[in-house]
Design a protein around this motif. Sequence first.
Motif, short mmCIF file in Angstrom:
data_model
loop_
_atom_site.label_atom_id
_atom_site.label_comp_id
_atom_site.label_asym_id
_atom_site.label_seq_id
_atom_site.Cartn_x
_atom_site.Cartn_y
_atom_site.Cartn_z
N LEU A 76 0.95 -1.26 -0.03
CA LEU A 76 -0.07 0.05 0.03
C LEU A 76 0.84 1.23 -0.10
O LEU A 76 0.56 2.01 -0.82
CB LEU A 76 -0.91 -0.06 1.32
N GLY A 77 1.93 1.20 0.72
CA GLY A 77 2.86 2.26 0.78
C GLY A 77 3.46 2.49 -0.54
O GLY A 77 3.60 3.81 -0.95
N GLN A 78 3.95 1.82 -1.21
CA GLN A 78 4.51 1.82 -2.41
C GLN A 78 3.49 2.23 -3.36
O GLN A 78 3.79 3.22 -4.32
CB GLN A 78 4.95 0.34 -3.19
N ALA A 79 2.20 2.12 -3.39
CA ALA A 79 1.05 2.41 -4.34
C ALA A 79 0.81 3.97 -3.99
O ALA A 79 0.79 4.60 -4.95
CB ALA A 79 -0.07 1.55 -4.05
N PHE A 80 0.91 4.25 -2.83
CA PHE A 80 0.76 5.81 -2.31
C PHE A 80 1.82 6.65 -2.79
O PHE A 80 1.69 7.65 -3.50
CB PHE A 80 0.50 6.05 -0.91
N ALA A 81 3.01 5.91 -2.92
CA ALA A 81 4.31 6.87 -3.14
C ALA A 81 4.19 7.11 -4.72
O ALA A 81 4.38 8.04 -5.03
CB ALA A 81 5.68 6.08 -2.76
N LYS A 82 3.60 6.07 -5.35
CA LYS A 82 3.60 6.17 -6.79
C LYS A 82 2.43 7.20 -7.08
O LYS A 82 2.50 7.85 -8.30
CB LYS A 82 3.22 4.80 -7.46
N ALA A 83 1.30 6.87 -6.63
CA ALA A 83 0.04 7.80 -6.98
C ALA A 83 0.15 9.31 -6.73
O ALA A 83 -0.40 9.87 -7.40
CB ALA A 83 -1.06 7.15 -6.39
N VAL A 84 0.83 9.61 -5.60
CA VAL A 84 0.97 11.21 -5.34
C VAL A 84 2.06 11.84 -6.33
O VAL A 84 1.63 13.01 -6.44
CB VAL A 84 1.57 11.34 -3.60
N GLY A 85 2.61 11.19 -6.93
CA GLY A 85 3.57 11.90 -7.99
C GLY A 85 4.32 12.77 -7.49
O GLY A 85 5.05 12.60 -6.32
N ASP A 86 4.59 14.00 -8.09
CA ASP A 86 5.54 15.10 -7.51
C ASP A 86 5.09 15.77 -6.42
O ASP A 86 5.68 16.66 -5.99
CB ASP A 86 5.88 15.87 -8.66
N LYS A 87 3.87 15.64 -5.92
CA LYS A 87 2.83 16.51 -4.95
C LYS A 87 2.78 17.78 -5.08
O LYS A 87 2.61 18.39 -4.09
CB LYS A 87 3.94 16.10 -3.63
N LYS A 88 2.78 18.20 -6.18
CA LYS A 88 2.76 19.71 -6.62
C LYS A 88 1.13 19.94 -6.50
O LYS A 88 0.15 19.23 -6.91
CB LYS A 88 3.07 19.80 -8.01
N GLY A 89 0.91 21.00 -5.80
CA GLY A 89 -0.51 21.37 -5.43
C GLY A 89 -1.22 20.72 -4.33
O GLY A 89 -2.43 20.85 -4.18
N MET A 90 -0.44 19.85 -3.76
CA MET A 90 -1.02 18.72 -2.65
C MET A 90 -0.70 19.50 -1.45
O MET A 90 0.31 20.36 -0.86
CB MET A 90 -0.19 17.65 -2.62
N THR A 91 -1.69 19.31 -0.44
CA THR A 91 -1.71 20.05 1.13
C THR A 91 -0.61 19.70 1.66
O THR A 91 0.13 20.40 2.40
CB THR A 91 -3.30 19.92 1.71
N ARG A 92 -0.36 18.24 1.48
CA ARG A 92 0.97 17.79 2.48
C ARG A 92 0.90 17.25 3.69
O ARG A 92 0.98 16.31 4.20
CB ARG A 92 2.25 18.77 2.27
#
Length: 197
Positions: A76-92
């Motif tokens: 699941l962690g690997q999938a999340f890391a892949k899905a968030v991409g470069d995190k631009k525009g994300m609340t963080r």
Amino acid sequence: MAERTASVERNTLETQIKVSVNLDGTGQLNIDTGVPFLEHMIDQIARHGLIDMDIVAKGDNHIDDHHTVEDLGITLGQAFAKAVGDKKGMTRYGHAYVPLDEALSRVVIDFSGRPGLFMDVEYTRASIGRFDTQLFSEFFHGFVNHAGVTMHIDNLKGYNAHHQAETIFKAFGRALRMALAEDPRMAGMMPSTKGSL
Ligand SMILES: [Mn+2]
């Protein structure tokens, strides 16, 4: 933001796991792990995080649930890391307090790129049904290390171990929802002065 989906397949001699996630979903979960209490907890992440997940995990549950639970956290962690991409525009950052009757838990998460798990949870029972409460720590370590997140998990109150676990997973889902949300004022920008996360 671009579509935030990912699929990961992870196979070892102990477990064979397939995970697909859509971080901008509606909370739909299809899951088959052979570990019913874990499925009840993942359902909380999907529902309260508004994350769609398809999960099939086959593991050596004839030994115990350890490998399946730990390896699902990793995948699941690997999938999340892949899905968030470069995190631009994300609340963080995200946080949540969730109660369930007498139990109360807080989860604080940072998609920092730096794995770190700081957990203060004392389960009042060693098992919930036939689920070993020590395995929650394995699950969260797997997730945190592979998603690249910093996470603080505190169970502040609670007598019933089922309630303790459920408040943690609901707060985890809620904290994820906040952290993953698009921040329109951050559109196209990294939520960091470093320039990358
Ligand atoms: Mn429940």
